[in-house]
Design an enzyme around this catalytic site. Structure first.
Site, mmCIF file in Angstrom:
data_model
loop_
_atom_site.group_PDB
_atom_site.id
_atom_site.type_symbol
_atom_site.label_atom_id
_atom_site.label_comp_id
_atom_site.label_asym_id
_atom_site.label_seq_id
_atom_site.Cartn_x
_atom_site.Cartn_y
_atom_site.Cartn_z
ATOM 1 N N GLU A 179 -1.063 8.783 7.588
ATOM 2 C CA GLU A 179 -1.937 9.650 6.785
ATOM 3 C C GLU A 179 -2.800 10.465 7.722
ATOM 4 O O GLU A 179 -3.186 9.969 8.780
ATOM 5 C CB GLU A 179 -2.927 8.787 5.974
ATOM 6 C CG GLU A 179 -2.449 8.286 4.673
ATOM 7 C CD GLU A 179 -3.541 7.495 3.942
ATOM 8 O OE1 GLU A 179 -4.715 7.556 4.333
ATOM 9 O OE2 GLU A 179 -3.185 6.817 2.987
ATOM 10 N N ARG B 243 -8.026 -7.205 -9.030
ATOM 11 C CA ARG B 243 -8.813 -8.422 -9.250
ATOM 12 C C ARG B 243 -10.247 -8.044 -9.619
ATOM 13 O O ARG B 243 -10.625 -6.886 -9.541
ATOM 14 C CB ARG B 243 -8.865 -9.217 -7.950
ATOM 15 C CG ARG B 243 -9.494 -8.390 -6.829
ATOM 16 C CD ARG B 243 -9.971 -9.166 -5.644
ATOM 17 N NE ARG B 243 -10.769 -8.353 -4.769
ATOM 18 C CZ ARG B 243 -10.310 -7.575 -3.797
ATOM 19 N NH1 ARG B 243 -9.009 -7.516 -3.576
ATOM 20 N NH2 ARG B 243 -11.127 -6.850 -3.063
ATOM 21 N N LYS C 149 0.820 -1.221 0.000
ATOM 22 C CA LYS C 149 0.000 0.000 0.000
ATOM 23 C C LYS C 149 0.852 1.268 0.000
ATOM 24 O O LYS C 149 0.461 2.291 -0.562
ATOM 25 C CB LYS C 149 -0.956 -0.001 1.193
ATOM 26 C CG LYS C 149 -1.843 -1.243 1.278
ATOM 27 C CD LYS C 149 -2.604 -1.504 0.000
ATOM 28 C CE LYS C 149 -3.165 -2.921 -0.033
ATOM 29 N NZ LYS C 149 -3.678 -3.316 -1.346
HETATM 30 C C1 MV4 Z 1 -8.766 6.000 5.965
HETATM 31 C C2 MV4 Z 1 -9.884 6.532 6.624
HETATM 32 C C3 MV4 Z 1 -9.855 7.862 6.964
HETATM 33 N N1 MV4 Z 1 -8.763 8.622 6.683
HETATM 34 N N2 MV4 Z 1 -7.713 6.800 5.685
HETATM 35 C C4 MV4 Z 1 -10.054 1.417 6.150
HETATM 36 C C5 MV4 Z 1 -9.539 0.244 5.377
HETATM 37 C C6 MV4 Z 1 -8.451 0.744 4.494
HETATM 38 N N3 MV4 Z 1 -8.647 0.255 3.161
HETATM 39 C C7 MV4 Z 1 -8.521 2.220 4.551
HETATM 40 N N4 MV4 Z 1 -9.502 2.572 5.541
HETATM 41 C C8 MV4 Z 1 -9.697 3.868 5.904
HETATM 42 N N5 MV4 Z 1 -8.697 4.721 5.605
HETATM 43 C C9 MV4 Z 1 -7.729 8.065 6.059
HETATM 44 N N6 MV4 Z 1 -6.659 8.833 5.805
HETATM 45 C C10 MV4 Z 1 -10.949 5.684 6.904
HETATM 46 C C11 MV4 Z 1 -10.863 4.336 6.548
HETATM 47 C C12 MV4 Z 1 -12.004 3.531 6.882
HETATM 48 C C13 MV4 Z 1 -12.799 2.957 5.890
HETATM 49 C C14 MV4 Z 1 -12.504 3.085 4.533
HETATM 50 C C15 MV4 Z 1 -13.288 2.508 3.574
HETATM 51 C C16 MV4 Z 1 -14.412 1.784 3.948
HETATM 52 C C17 MV4 Z 1 -14.714 1.635 5.268
HETATM 53 C C18 MV4 Z 1 -13.924 2.208 6.252
HETATM 54 C C19 MV4 Z 1 -14.263 2.061 7.604
HETATM 55 C C20 MV4 Z 1 -13.463 2.615 8.577
HETATM 56 C C21 MV4 Z 1 -12.324 3.346 8.213
#
Ligand code: MV4
Length: 503
Positions: free
Chosen positions: A201, A293, A116
């Protein structure tokens, strides 16, 4: 075209891929574990081979056996589906070494997006917006991260480089608590992925999770198929997806689509892929990660674009040009997908196993069910609890919701508990109807504190009596555990008003 394709997967996605092969006149090969001798994908395929015992690492993750079977039965190509061997650079490379086409991106693109931190650095260098943080700096030591954190600002997120899906992620609200959180994030990442690297981040709060489907061929053509809103999830497991997103307009769709294509091109991407973005309240969007994918939720995009994504994947892998140009991609209507899981929504979404004794699938206008199970099939604890995807299409979002309600009501599954009552409650929710939700919605509105904090119980007998009463009460119908006032026949007046307001 290919003469024969091996599908290295099980369940609904294996069946979905086999169906595409059948339509294209391609012979099919299934592989299966001992737990899946009677599975639908085994019955559907022209040939099927046993891999080994039920646990994935002894069956669906046996890359060596799968490639061996493909070679012996004369398959020209392997489709990995999602999960298992999808997104494994080594598997894609091993297929190529064996002279078998991997239906997916090149190993180098899988690797570049699999880490990532590397992915973030790569797309940021190509001009794709990322959340402000440590991009471009590579792997950093704790001292460096601690020095940089105040410049980025709190609250922030520590994320695992090898992560994705929330593993090894920590929210940090002050510098004081950061050393301990860095240590625990590294520990979790090290034990889960064998890689303790982390990056940071700034936290984007109240964001939606919106992803763009792309297709790219080997001739340098790349297009986007619009977005999917996947904000309805619980503990990083998506539950409902929709296309288009109620939050995205023409202009934002075009901007995000063009950026997604740029992100894909930055790693020389070929085949179908998905770029995940966080979109904040002001419609600012930031790259999160790329899934290299086919995704679970691809059908909602298929229903609004009319494009068969799996058929396109096969054509692309064969070296054909994309069947569509960007201007051919026109979105029509609205699609919703509910993931039907064998789990008990009244008991903390605990997985439910057993034999499906009866099932009645919803059908009729605008309804699609992708499933790998049937009456008589046993749900075991070895694999993902998702047993079906219920997907509907409607001319408007309101019609799609009405259709989903109707289909959920028709759906009968006896033998295991399912999350259908959860979906019914969602389809009755005003906030869902209005499209007013973000990634915190499920946890905020559907938590059941009386069931989840049982470690605080000091009076076990009283607790047992209450639990029995509560379980009985809740088993009656879905609506009891959330907002009673939301179950109201006049919801539909409300949807009509909302739709007129937003025309
Ligand atoms: C974040 C975020 C808020 N700010 N990054 C969760 C899984 C990973 N793929 C990235 N995620 C997140 N990254 C920043 N800078 C909030 C999440 C996140 C989230 C993202 C997508 C779908 C559901 C989520 C649930 C909680 C937190």
């Amino acid at each position: 075209m290919f003469k024969k394709i091996l599908v290295a997967n099980r369940g609904e996605i294996a069946v979905r891929i086999l169906r595409a092969c059948r339509e294209l006149g391609i012979d099919t090969v299934a592989v299966y574990s001992e737990a899946d001798r009677n599975a639908l994908h085994v019955r559907y395929a022209d040939e099927a081979y046993l891999l080994g015992p039920a646990p994935s690492r002894e069956s669906y993750l046996r890359a060596d056996k799968i490639i061996d079977i493909a070679r012996k039965c004369g398959a020209d190509a392997i489709h990995p589906g999602y999960g298992f061997l999808a997104e494994r650079e080594a598997f894609a490379a091993a297929c190529a070494d064996a002279g078998i086409t991997y239906i997916g991106p090149k190993p180098s693109a899988i690797a570049a997006m699999g880490d990532k931190m590397t992915a973030r650095d790569t797309v940021a260098a190509a001009g794709v917006p990322v959340v402000p943080g440590t991009e471009g700096k590579g792997a950093m030591r704790d001292e460096e991260l601690l020095a940089l954190a105040p410049k980025i600002g709190f609250p922030l997120l520590v994320k695992a480089s090898a992560g994705g899906g929330g593993k090894g992620m920590r929210e940090v609200t002050s510098l004081a608590e950061m050393p301990a959180l860095l240590a625990s994030a590294r520990r979790e990442a090290e034990s889960a992925f064998g890689d303790g690297n982390v990056y940071i981040e700034k936290l984007v709060s109240g964001a939606r999770h919106i992803e763009i489907q792309i297709l790219a061929d080997t001739h340098g053509n790349a297009i986007y198929l619009g977005e999917r809103d996947c904000s309805i999830q619980r503990r990083h497991q998506k539950l409902i997806e929709e296309a288009p997103s109620p939050f995205v307009d023409e202009e934002l769709r075009r901007k995000m689509g063009e950026v997604a294509v740029k992100a894909a091109q930055s790693v020389d991407y070929v085949n179908a892929g998905t770029i995940e973005f966080l979109v904040d309240k002001d419609s600012n969007f930031f790259f999160l990660e790329m899934n290299t994918r086919l995704q679970v939720e691809h059908p909602v995009t298929e229903l609004v674009t009319g494009i068969d994504i799996v058929a396109e994947q096969i054509r692309i892998a064969r070296g054909r040009q994309l069947s569509y140009k960007q201007q051919d991609v026109v979105l029509r209507g609205h699609a919703l997908e509910c993931r039907i899981n064998a789990e008990d929504p009244y008991n903390g979404f605990m997985p439910s196993t057993g034999t499906i004794t009866h099932s009645l699938l919803p059908t009729g206008p605008g309804v699609r069910v992708d499933t790998g199970v049937y009456p008589g099939f046993e749900i075991t604890p070895f694999y993902d609890p998702m047993i079906a995807k219920l997907i509907v299409w409607g001319e408007t979002r309101g019609q799609a919701i009405l259709r989903m309600r109707r289909a959920l009501e028709e759906y009968r599954i006896v033998g295991v508990r399912t999350n259908i009552p959860f979906h019914q409650t969602m389809m009755d929710s005003h906030r869902f109807m209005a499209g007013q939700y973000d990634t915190r919605f499920v946890e905020e509105r559907f938590s059941m504190p009386e069931l989840e904090h049982d470690q605080e119980m000091h009076y076990p007998e009283i607790a047992a009596v209450f639990a029995t009463l509560a379980a009985h009460h809740e088993a009656q119908r879905s609506a009891q555990f959330v907002m009673r006032n939301e179950r109201d026949a006049s919801n539909w007046k409300w949807v009509g008003r909302w739709e007129r307001m937003h025309r």
